[in-house]
Design a protein around this motif. Structure first.
Motif, mmCIF file in Angstrom:
data_model
loop_
_atom_site.group_PDB
_atom_site.id
_atom_site.type_symbol
_atom_site.label_atom_id
_atom_site.label_comp_id
_atom_site.label_asym_id
_atom_site.label_seq_id
_atom_site.Cartn_x
_atom_site.Cartn_y
_atom_site.Cartn_z
ATOM 1 N N MET A 339 -34.218 5.012 19.899
ATOM 2 C CA MET A 339 -34.756 4.936 21.255
ATOM 3 C C MET A 339 -33.930 5.696 22.284
ATOM 4 O O MET A 339 -34.165 5.541 23.479
ATOM 5 C CB MET A 339 -34.811 3.471 21.679
ATOM 6 N N VAL A 351 -22.713 -1.127 18.547
ATOM 7 C CA VAL A 351 -22.612 -2.583 18.591
ATOM 8 C C VAL A 351 -23.965 -3.132 18.141
ATOM 9 O O VAL A 351 -25.000 -2.708 18.648
ATOM 10 C CB VAL A 351 -22.296 -3.072 20.015
ATOM 11 N N LYS A 353 -26.555 -6.340 17.639
ATOM 12 C CA LYS A 353 -26.886 -7.729 18.000
ATOM 13 C C LYS A 353 -27.990 -8.201 17.074
ATOM 14 O O LYS A 353 -29.051 -7.590 16.996
ATOM 15 C CB LYS A 353 -27.380 -7.819 19.451
ATOM 16 N N ILE A 414 -30.814 -5.199 17.291
ATOM 17 C CA ILE A 414 -30.793 -4.011 18.140
ATOM 18 C C ILE A 414 -29.428 -3.364 18.012
ATOM 19 O O ILE A 414 -28.438 -4.021 17.666
ATOM 20 C CB ILE A 414 -31.080 -4.328 19.633
ATOM 21 N N VAL A 416 -26.593 -1.100 20.180
ATOM 22 C CA VAL A 416 -26.212 -0.800 21.550
ATOM 23 C C VAL A 416 -25.133 0.284 21.521
ATOM 24 O O VAL A 416 -24.220 0.225 20.688
ATOM 25 C CB VAL A 416 -25.679 -2.077 22.248
ATOM 26 N N LEU A 419 -20.497 3.133 24.582
ATOM 27 C CA LEU A 419 -20.014 3.661 25.855
ATOM 28 C C LEU A 419 -20.979 3.385 27.004
ATOM 29 O O LEU A 419 -20.594 2.913 28.056
ATOM 30 C CB LEU A 419 -19.771 5.164 25.735
ATOM 31 N N THR A 420 -22.255 3.684 26.798
ATOM 32 C CA THR A 420 -23.205 3.539 27.903
ATOM 33 C C THR A 420 -23.811 2.143 27.973
ATOM 34 O O THR A 420 -24.445 1.783 28.959
ATOM 35 C CB THR A 420 -24.375 4.522 27.753
ATOM 36 N N ASN A 421 -23.658 1.360 26.914
ATOM 37 C CA ASN A 421 -24.270 0.027 26.825
ATOM 38 C C ASN A 421 -25.788 0.079 26.772
ATOM 39 O O ASN A 421 -26.451 -0.942 26.966
ATOM 40 C CB ASN A 421 -23.848 -0.876 27.994
ATOM 41 N N ALA A 422 -26.353 1.251 26.548
ATOM 42 C CA ALA A 422 -27.812 1.340 26.438
ATOM 43 C C ALA A 422 -28.256 0.777 25.090
ATOM 44 O O ALA A 422 -27.524 0.863 24.101
ATOM 45 C CB ALA A 422 -28.247 2.793 26.569
ATOM 46 N N THR A 423 -29.441 0.213 25.061
ATOM 47 C CA THR A 423 -30.032 -0.220 23.786
ATOM 48 C C THR A 423 -30.617 1.029 23.129
ATOM 49 O O THR A 423 -31.504 1.667 23.685
ATOM 50 C CB THR A 423 -31.145 -1.253 24.035
#
Lengths: 647, 303
Positions: A339, A351, A353, A414, A416, A419-423
């Motif tokens: 995505m 990361v 989850k 998911i 993540v 660095l950007t923490n975007a999913t």
């Protein structure tokens, strides 16, 4: 509609009825201009769900943004953000709510653009049913195939194929039948339980809520009636108990409540549970809610439970049934929807989850990319935005998971960006044990696997006994690690040999490196290991031999499984009784020390359960007597009891 | 009859909301719950009590007081906090009070921006909260329909509709950097009818303003405005009159229109709502400015 129902029932009964309604979440997907927003607007309007002020605002806006001239543009009832209203397209997932006297509905309205696969996957992850829109003039397009594939990949079991704009093809039955045939041919490759075709016109409101008078040849239900009646309750997994620990409550020293939402299965007060990955067991003492304590709770309920024993479980751990546990593993294979703009490359770290667990993971391998138009697999060095592929992930923390096909809650995750923490990805875990191992094996052996027959030997057990001059027997040792099982087993083998018997040792650790080398230490894998060892012992017994099983066999259930496989009449359970202190003192390998320091988990007796046998056939004092003495004692006992018999 | 183990839609909504609230408590360092005294806040607060029962709420409640709230709202709020033993932080824009910022002289938009949006942002920055619960629902307004449950805000509390995280299953991504935050909407999937029914079933206490009573009102812009105190400047020819009215939504009294009603109980309110098919935000003047105004406010940091 609402008012007539109110008049008929009165407010109290109306509320009672409304309270008890079930919920259906569905998504709508179609190509640009298939008339999706119009269909939803029409559905809401004809089901009497549009507020007067919304309708008058839409009348006003029809002149400004509308594409229908004088008639109300129903699409404007559902389009939302300014930017997309001006562009005339839907650019995100939007949720709509409506109810009829039968059911309540949540619509996930998802876009049709090629680049918006991610939104569709997002919408589908919340839904039980998908409406696939097809423009009757255009038939099955690449988009149609893409949407159907994503919907089923995300586990949607019910598809409604809405063949729309029938008014523009003169309500032709031939057109409808042709598209139905085309879709059916494609859908045969999809994993979907239920497909329903409806010819309709969203613009004119035909077969949406009201039956079309222009298509008398169509005998099925209009869309709304189908949505009201489709049966989805059996899609839920009520078999496999899974309770991921979300939060631990300690309001005072006496209360330790493990909070979480039951992912699947049914939890009952008094049930035995195992906490994973530690493997420690206990029983459910209470199921507490604000409204009072419950005796049972089912999938979907957010509960707080207390246990009989002080077990140290925290967020990310999972409670399951001891006899039906999820996989506990550092590695998973999964289908993912990518995505993010930044592509996924092998070796990248993210990361993850999954349930309530969070862990660093590495994407170790991209197996293939799925071409969603042809459903064929392609080699891929990377996965880019909106691509779907199969990957292998390696996790820092052990993951407790089930295959997504069996369990949407424990099989989904998911990724993540660190660095950007975007999913950046949505993942669905594959059942690689069955899908890959068994599947590959079965494929390799062609169709022969489907035609298995068992055959009986013509040499009888009596003949074998005669030849070998002994009765077959399985002597099954159980005890803590370092309780003396292995030395005693080998001493017993020696003693039996000395007395003239044919016996051999089946050592758990040796089997681990050979027959069971594909297995780990999860509950399920331990169980499978025990099963295999028991099967080998059975073969030995069938061959007339004496098998000495030296495995930890920590659970009563493991031993009872072995007894069943081998046959109770030739199974002897021997308890190597040495106290934990003695076992720890004896330990030269540092196993207990490492477990005590928390460096090693799942060590039986420390943080994994050991259930001493309730009624063993014989108890050996392996803590105080030498292996040789114990072997002699056991041989004497077995001979006296007539279990060990020279013929 | 065999057990079906099916949850009703309302039970599903309740359980989902509890899961979301617990997730925030587990994953964030310093969450806070926006409490606006209204019906949605009331339901959200009850769900939070349920989520942590038997433990107390692990976070404080925050009320942004514009100083023009109905008096009955404040009295209700103070009593409720006592009853449930929750900690409430009240935030008032003292600078705005000093400058006498009010909806009459400064206009609705500017007043709301200063006393509500800016004050909220200030309170969130001062508190260092990395998550803030709000009671918004997706069915309230069009631009809300696309809102996430976890709505990402940058370090200036701004919302960018193009930079939101996809939300799949019940897996929420709450990872933020220093200064960034997440607005959390546990009631996202509830409708107005769900809220009222839940209030009815759970017997959740509500501000009396939701129920019809004779109240002093004046007619303005096609709606009834309550003369809650002497600060409301009466226009020429306006005389307050007593009318049986109630409020469908609660906010600042000069900006919140009442409807004429005889509904004095929750079921009566629900019946009236069902028969009177006008959406609830109609009484709220803040949305009237122009199409897309809510979206604009959200970009600026409004809930």
């Amino acid at each position: 509609m609402i008012c007539t129902e109110l008049d008929r029932l009165g407010i109290e009964s109306y509320l009672q009825n409304y309270r008890d309604k079930s919920l259906l979440r569905f998504l709508t997907c179609g190509s640009v201009d298939d008339g999706k927003s119009t269909l939803i607007g029409r559905l809401l309007h004809d089901a009497d769900q549009v507020f007067d002020d919304h309708l008058s605002a839409v009348r006003k806006d029809t002149g400004k943004y509308g594409t229908t001239g004088e008639a109300i543009d129903f699409a404007l009832l559902v389009d939302g953000l300014q930017a997309e209203r001006e562009q005339g397209i839907t650019i995100d997932v939007a949720y709509r709510y409506f109810s009829t006297d039968r059911r309540k509905f949540i619509i996930a309205d998802t876009p049709g653009h090629v680049q918006y696969t991610r939104n569709m996957a997002t919408g589908a992850s919340h839904c039980d049913l998908a409406i696939i829109l097809i423009d009757a003039r255009k038939g099955v397009l690449e988009q149609t195939r893409r949407h159907s594939f994503i919907a089923t990949l995300l586990g949607i079991q019910h598809l409604v194929v809405a063949i729309n704009k029938m008014d523009l093809v003169d309500y032709s039955r031939e057109v409808f039948d042709r598209i139905k045939g085309d879709f059916g041919a494609f859908a045969a490759k999809l994993q979907v339980r239920d497909i329903h075709f409806i010819p309709m016109s969203g613009m004119r409101g035909e077969n949406v809520v009201h039956r079309s008078e222009n298509m008398p040849w169509f005998q099925g239900s209009p869309l709304l009636a189908h949505l009201e009646n489709v049966h989805i309750a059996s899609d839920r997994n009520l078999v496999d108990l899974r309770l991921p620990v979300q939060l631990v409550l300690r309001p005072n020293l006496d209360y330790r409540g493990f909070c979480g939402t039951i992912a699947s299965g049914i939890l009952r007060q008094g049930d035995p549970i195992v906490s994973l990955p530690s493997g420690r067991q206990s029983r459910v003492k209470s199921i507490d809610t604000f409204g009072g304590s419950l005796t049972e709770a089912v999938a979907g309920m957010a509960v707080s439970i207390t246990l009989e024993d002080e077990i140290d479980a925290s967020r990310g751990d999972m409670f399951a049934s001891p006899n039906n546990a999820p996989n506990v593993d550092h590695n998973v294979e999964a289908m993912i929807v990518w995505m993010a703009e930044e592509p996924m490359l092998p070796g990248s770290r993210y990361v993850l989850k999954q349930t309530t667990n969070t862990s660093a993971v590495t994407a170790t391998d991209i197996r293939y990319r799925m071409n969603v138009s042809t459903l064929s697999r392609e080699d891929a060095k990377a996965l880019t935005l909106n691509e779907i592929g199969r990957v292998r992930l390696e996790s820092m923390r052990p993951l407790q998971w089930d295959p997504y096909a069996k369990n949407r809650r424990t099989g989904s995750f998911i990724l993540v960006d660190r660095l950007t923490n975007a999913t950046v990805a949505a993942g669905m875990i594959l059942d690689r044990t069955t899908a890959e191992r068994a599947g590959d094996r079965r494929t390799r052996s062609g169709d022969a696997g489907l035609n298995l027959q068992t055959h009986k030997s013509s040499v009888t057990p009596e003949q074998r006994t005669q030849r070998l001059q002994q009765k077959p027997l399985a002597i099954w040792f159980t005890g803590l690690p370092r309780s003396g099982k292995t030395p005693t087993a080998f001493a017993l083998e020696q003693e039996l040999y000395r007395r003239g018997y044919a016996a051999h040792v089946l050592l758990g650790t040796n089997l681990r490196t050979t027959l069971s080398r594909d297995l780990g230490f999860s509950g399920e894998d331990r169980w499978e290991h025990q099963r295999r060892a028991a099967e080998v012992a059975r073969v030995s017994c069938d061959a007339g031999l004496i098998a000495i099983g030296a495995l930890i066999a920590p659970l009563a259930a493991d031993r009872s499984q072995a007894r069943t496989i081998i046959g109770a009449e030739r199974f002897v359970e021997v308890f190597c009784n040495a106290s934990l202190e003695i076992c720890e003192q004896r330990d030269q390998t540092g196993l207990y020390a490492a477990a005590r320091q928390g460096q090693l988990r799942n060590v039986t007796g420390i943080d994994a359960p050991y259930e001493p046998p309730q009624n063993p056939d014989f108890v050996l004092p392996t803590g105080t007597k030498s292996p040789e003495d114990c072997a002699k004692m056991l041989c004497d006992f077995l001979e006296q009891r007539g279990l060990l018999k020279k013929m | 009859m065999t057990k079906t183990y099916t949850l009703t839609h309302l039970q599903q909504l309740e359980n989902e909301s509890i899961q979301i609230i617990r997730e925030v408590a587990a994953e964030f360092q310093n969450p806070v719950m926006l409490y606006s005294i209204g019906k949605d806040s009331g339901v959200m607060l009850r769900l939070a009590e349920k989520a942590f029962y038997p433990a107390p709420l692990p976070f404080s409640l925050l009320h942004v007081n514009t100083t023009y709230k109905f008096r009955e709202m404040i009295a209700f709020r103070n009593q409720l906090m006592k009853d449930i033993g929750a900690t409430l932080i009240e935030k008032i824009n003292l600078e705005g009070v000093k400058q006498n910022i009010n909806p009459f002289d400064h206009g609705t938009q500017r007043y709301t921006h200063i006393m509500k949006t800016e004050t909220l942002k200030q309170a969130l920055t001062e508190g260092g909260y990395d998550a803030a619960f709000g009671g918004a629902r997706r069915d309230e307004e069009k631009s809300r329909a696309k809102e996430r449950v976890f709505s990402f805000r940058d370090s200036r509390h701004q919302w960018d509709p193009k930079n939101q995280r996809p939300e799949l299953w019940d897996l929420y991504n709450g990872r933020v950097k220093q200064g960034e935050s997440i607005r959390v909407f546990p009631l996202s999937n509830w409708t107005e009818l769900d809220i009222w029914l839940y209030i009815h079933l759970e017997k959740i206490p509500m501000v009396p303003l939701y129920f019809a009573k004779e109240r002093p009102v004046v007619r303005r812009n096609g709606t009834w405005i309550m003369v809650d105190d002497e600060r409301l400047p009466l226009q020429k020819g306006e005389t307050p009159e007593m009318r049986m009215v109630r409020f469908r939504t609660l906010g600042c009294y000069p900006l919140t229109g009442a409807v004429e009603s005889s509904a004095t109980t929750v079921p009566e309110v629900i019946e009236e709502m069902l028969r009177n098919k006008n959406s609830e935000r109609q009484g709220r003047m803040i949305d009237f400015d122009e199409a897309g105004s809510m979206e604009q406010k959200k970009r600026e940091g409004y809930f």
